[in-house]
Design an enzyme around this catalytic site. Structure first.
Site: not given
Length: 328
Positions: A123, A126, A271
């Site tokens: 990511d 994030d 995530d």
């Protein structure tokens, strides 16, 4: 610590991308037109971060696949945006890229996922809204082998090493873990690693929980009901990004709750993969709201899981019991 070359590569990639993101925020986020531009700082930081991390990982491990959040479609359609990202990438990457090389690097992250393979999950930024408001965000990179997270590194540019006196400490914290090797934190400016551990709590009522800032990411009302059932009196810590995993792993909070906001929503692998391992190696337990382990072998989402529950091993069952008493 196992996976030494992989860990060194991940640290280099995440630290470089984190510093890139800091530069984007300092140079663009103070402009009163930042939210009106097509090339918003988050867009530039996302693309630049992914291009650099994919290039560093790909050059060191050319046979490994990469699963990342972004693709280069927007850049290929917008020359001005592509050039803005390229300037940033070439400022931080060790070797100058062309636009084509940069977009190709971004698109290395198109791996769909598989139960039997070795791949990296990224990511690049994030916590988009945290980035925009100057709050918490993270660059998150993990290595997944045969559906199991084996390495996790998170760069948290705005998070200090300690939570008790955040304004007295320089921001910039990195969390890292390898399976069986423990969890550690370090600053952006020092290579000294400090082992971190979950705080031992006999009862959930003794701790505090953290959750997402945005109610669109996790149900605040559900978390409040659980906190009441657990007799938790203090306010929750609301924080963007996987930084929540980090502060739980080092004992600043004891519980992280993420409740689905719809029946169809599926959490993305990138995530949670890095943060989940960091918590587990610090002595915590990570499951979904049904008590099932997170399944990273089903593609780009956690389609076999619903929500996320993070807590110390001594109170995790207590938290799950409270969840079972609610509508979930």
């Amino acid at each position: 610590m196992a996976l030494q070359l992989e860990l060194q590569t991940a640290i280099k990639a995440v630290l470089t991308a984190s510093r890139l993101s800091q530069t984007v925020f300092r140079s663009l986020a103070t402009s009163d037109t930042v939210f009106k531009k097509d090339a918003s700082p988050v867009t530039v930081a996302d693309f630049g971060s992914q291009a650099i991390v994919n290039a560093i990982v790909g050059n060191t491990f050319p046979r490994d696949s990469i699963m990342a959040e972004e693709d280069s479609q927007a850049l290929r359609k917008n020359e001005a945006l592509a050039n803005s990202v390229l300037v940033l990438v070439n400022r931080f990457y060790q070797k100058e890229m062309t636009v084509q090389q940069m977009t190709d690097s971004i698109d290395q992250g198109n791996y769909p996922g598989h139960s039997r393979n070795r791949f990296w999950a990224l990511d690049p930024i994030d916590g988009t809204k945290g980035f925009l408001r100057g709050g918490q965000y993270a660059v998150c990179l993990s290595l997944i082998v045969d559906g199991k997270v084996e390495l996790g590194v998170m760069g948290c540019p705005n998070l200090p090493l300690g939570w008790s006196k955040p304004h007295e400490q320089q921001p910039g914290t990195m969390f890292l873990a390898t399976r069986g090797g423990g969890s550690f934190q370090r600053s952006f400016t020092s290579e000294v690693l400090t082992r971190i551990n979950m705080k031992a709590e006999r009862s959930a009522s003794e701790t505090i929980f953290c959750e997402s800032v945005e109610s669109g990411h996790s149900s605040h009302s559900a978390a409040a009901r659980i906190a009441a059932l657990l007799n938790i009196k203090g306010d929750s810590i609301r924080m963007d990004s996987q930084c929540k995993y980090g502060i739980v792993a080092r004992g600043d909070a004891g519980i992280y709750l993420r409740f689905p906001v719809s029946d169809t929503y599926e959490e993305k692998i990138w995530d949670h993969a890095a943060g989940a391992l960091i918590v587990e190696e610090a002595g915590g337990v990570v499951t979904d709201i049904k008590g099932k382990a997170l399944d990273f072998s089903t593609g780009r989402t956690l389609k076999n899981n619903k929500g996320v529950v993070v807590a110390g091993k001594d109170i995790h069952a207590e938290v799950l019991a409270a969840i079972r008493k609610t509508e979930f």
